[in-house]
Design an enzyme around this catalytic site. Structure first.
Site, PDB file in Angstrom:
ATOM      1  N   GLU A 145      -5.307  -4.808  10.576  1.00 12.97           N
ATOM      2  CA  GLU A 145      -4.230  -3.845  10.780  1.00 12.97           C
ATOM      3  C   GLU A 145      -4.472  -3.063  12.063  1.00 12.97           C
ATOM      4  O   GLU A 145      -5.199  -2.058  12.055  1.00 12.97           O
ATOM      5  CB  GLU A 145      -4.174  -2.868   9.604  1.00 12.97           C
ATOM      6  CG  GLU A 145      -3.952  -3.535   8.265  1.00 12.97           C
ATOM      7  CD  GLU A 145      -3.446  -2.537   7.240  1.00 12.97           C
ATOM      8  OE1 GLU A 145      -2.307  -2.699   6.787  1.00 12.97           O
ATOM      9  OE2 GLU A 145      -4.171  -1.592   6.918  1.00 12.97           O
ATOM     10  N   GLU A 166      -6.328   4.758   7.735  1.00 12.45           N
ATOM     11  CA  GLU A 166      -6.216   6.209   7.497  1.00 12.45           C
ATOM     12  C   GLU A 166      -7.501   6.775   6.912  1.00 12.45           C
ATOM     13  O   GLU A 166      -7.864   7.926   7.174  1.00 12.45           O
ATOM     14  CB  GLU A 166      -5.009   6.491   6.591  1.00 12.45           C
ATOM     15  CG  GLU A 166      -3.714   6.375   7.382  1.00 12.45           C
ATOM     16  CD  GLU A 166      -2.599   5.653   6.660  1.00 12.45           C
ATOM     17  OE1 GLU A 166      -2.552   5.682   5.414  1.00 12.45           O
ATOM     18  OE2 GLU A 166      -1.759   5.032   7.355  1.00 12.45           O
ATOM     19  N   HIS A 185      -9.357   1.425   4.908  1.00 12.05           N
ATOM     20  CA  HIS A 185      -8.025   1.466   5.501  1.00 12.05           C
ATOM     21  C   HIS A 185      -8.072   2.378   6.735  1.00 12.05           C
ATOM     22  O   HIS A 185      -8.823   3.359   6.767  1.00 12.05           O
ATOM     23  CB  HIS A 185      -6.995   1.990   4.486  1.00 12.05           C
ATOM     24  CG  HIS A 185      -5.608   1.959   5.043  1.00 12.05           C
ATOM     25  ND1 HIS A 185      -5.097   3.005   5.781  1.00 12.05           N
ATOM     26  CD2 HIS A 185      -4.664   0.996   5.028  1.00 12.05           C
ATOM     27  CE1 HIS A 185      -3.876   2.666   6.185  1.00 12.05           C
ATOM     28  NE2 HIS A 185      -3.594   1.462   5.735  1.00 12.05           N
ATOM     29  N   ASN A 240       0.875  -1.178   0.000  1.00 16.22           N
ATOM     30  CA  ASN A 240       0.000   0.000   0.000  1.00 16.22           C
ATOM     31  C   ASN A 240       0.912   1.229   0.000  1.00 16.22           C
ATOM     32  O   ASN A 240       1.514   1.553   1.017  1.00 16.22           O
ATOM     33  CB  ASN A 240      -0.879  -0.045   1.265  1.00 16.22           C
ATOM     34  CG  ASN A 240      -1.654   1.243   1.463  1.00 16.22           C
ATOM     35  OD1 ASN A 240      -1.773   2.065   0.550  1.00 16.22           O
ATOM     36  ND2 ASN A 240      -2.180   1.429   2.666  1.00 16.22           N
ATOM     37  N   SER A 280       3.535  -2.152  10.270  1.00 14.04           N
ATOM     38  CA  SER A 280       4.989  -2.237  10.465  1.00 14.04           C
ATOM     39  C   SER A 280       5.579  -3.593  10.070  1.00 14.04           C
ATOM     40  O   SER A 280       6.506  -4.083  10.724  1.00 14.04           O
ATOM     41  CB  SER A 280       5.375  -1.857  11.903  1.00 14.04           C
ATOM     42  OG  SER A 280       5.013  -0.515  12.161  1.00 14.04           O
ATOM     43  N   LYS A 287       0.173   4.279  -0.227  1.00 15.23           N
ATOM     44  CA  LYS A 287      -0.421   5.490   0.377  1.00 15.23           C
ATOM     45  C   LYS A 287      -0.172   6.682  -0.549  1.00 15.23           C
ATOM     46  O   LYS A 287      -0.245   6.522  -1.762  1.00 15.23           O
ATOM     47  CB  LYS A 287       0.120   5.702   1.794  1.00 15.23           C
ATOM     48  CG  LYS A 287       0.021   4.425   2.621  1.00 15.23           C
ATOM     49  CD  LYS A 287       0.272   4.626   4.075  1.00 15.23           C
ATOM     50  CE  LYS A 287       0.123   3.277   4.781  1.00 15.23           C
ATOM     51  NZ  LYS A 287       0.194   3.373   6.226  1.00 15.23           N
ATOM     52  N   GLY A 341       2.654   2.216  10.738  1.00 18.99           N
ATOM     53  CA  GLY A 341       3.607   3.304  10.569  1.00 18.99           C
ATOM     54  C   GLY A 341       4.323   3.688  11.859  1.00 18.99           C
ATOM     55  O   GLY A 341       4.966   4.729  11.936  1.00 18.99           O
TER      56      GLY A 341
HETATM   57  P1  PGA Z   1       3.022   0.284   7.544  1.00 27.20           P
HETATM   58  O1  PGA Z   1       1.534   0.526   6.941  1.00 27.20           O
HETATM   59  O2  PGA Z   1       3.514  -0.986   6.953  1.00 27.20           O
HETATM   60  O3  PGA Z   1       3.825   1.493   7.100  1.00 27.20           O
HETATM   61  O4  PGA Z   1       2.869   0.203   9.025  1.00 27.20           O
HETATM   62  C1  PGA Z   1       0.650  -0.548   6.771  1.00 27.20           C
HETATM   63  C2  PGA Z   1      -0.652  -0.065   6.200  1.00 27.20           C
HETATM   64  O5  PGA Z   1      -1.114   1.017   6.596  1.00 27.20           O
HETATM   65  O6  PGA Z   1      -1.272  -0.735   5.341  1.00 27.20           O
END
Ligand code: PGA
Length: 252
Positions: free
Chosen positions: A168, A100, A98, A12, A214, A14, A174
């Site tokens: 998640e 976010e 997601h 992803n 992560s 983003k 993140g």
């Molecule tokens: P990350 O994000 O691997 O940077 O923690 C995962 C995601 O939001 O799908």
């Protein structure tokens, strides 16, 4: 992972990798992965990079999809993206809900359900994302939160339809703080049990449940070794071909 389900490695991006970076990434990835078999690889680029990605990944088995969609097919919805347009570009899949989208842009469970339905109606395979916030986990409400997200997000789905679930935990996204393989496996097993109750045994064994938060080259192997973790949805570590390739070539 489990022999019955093909492992899924999804990146992803983003709001990273605009069209020219996306092109360079795809050319390199395509060359490195060759005709890799037995793994399903999916990229979720920003909308504006999708045409370039579609172009570069044509005639490869690497899939791509949108990071979001709207539930209407067309009309006066400024700034939104139709599932039909995603199909037209060759997307096979789309992310829905997601973390976010939910926590930065205020997307609600019911809206996720409408998006999942619209994706399926357009011929896209939705990836419904779910996960608890730190305060939910600390209050012991993890599965209650996840169950509600599943209930609304998948409320209008039929057992025979194709979809994926991505677990998640918000506190792991993140932050560099990954759920331990045990913590992830525990929730994945609960998600799979819930899928069985709602959709029956066939769907329970078939639907891939991905972990996100992560994921990195140094923790992917132990996560993928767990029986109910069928793949990973990766943000930060999917942005460089080197680390993404290592994730695709996980060893469990
Ligand atoms: P990350 O994000 O691997 O940077 O923690 C995962 C995601 O939001 O799908």
């Amino acid at each position: 992972m489990n022999d019955k389900r093909t492992p899924v490695i999804a990146g992803n991006w983003k709001m990273n990798l605009g069209p020219s970076d996306a092109r360079a990434f795809c050319i390199e990835l395509r060359a490195r992965l060759g005709d890799l078999r037995g793994r399903r690889v999916i990229l979720f680029p920003p909308f504006v990079s999708l045409p370039v990605v579609a172009d570069e990944l044509e005639r490869t088995s690497i899939e791509f999809g949108g990071q979001n969609l709207y539930w209407e097919g067309k009309g006066a919805f400024t700034g939104e993206t139709s599932p039909l347009f995603l199909r037209e570009l060759g997307c096979s899949t789309v992310l829905v809900g997601h973390s976010e989208r939910r926590h930065v842009f205020g997307e609600k469970d019911q809206e996720c359900g409408r998006k999942v339905r619209a994706a399926l109606d357009a011929g896209l395979v939705p990836v419904l994302c779910c996960g608890e916030k730190l305060e939910d986990r600390e209050a012991g409400d993890t599965f209650q939160v996840v169950r509600l997200q599943l209930k609304y997000g998948l409320g209008k789905v039929k057992a025979e339809e194709a979809f994926l679930v991505a677990y998640e935990p918000v506190w792991a996204i993140g932050t560099g703080r990954t759920a331990t393989p045990e913590q992830a496996q525990e929730v994945h097993a609960l998600i799979r049990a819930w899928l069985g109750e709602k959709f029956g045994d066939e769907a329970k064994e078939r639907i891939p449940v991905l972990y996100g938060g992560s994921v990195k080259p140094d923790n992917v192997d132990e996560l993928m070794a767990r029986p109910d973790i069928d793949g990973v949805l990766v943000g930060g570590a999917s942005l460089k071909v080197d680390s993404f390739e290592r994730l695709v070539r996980f060893q469990a």
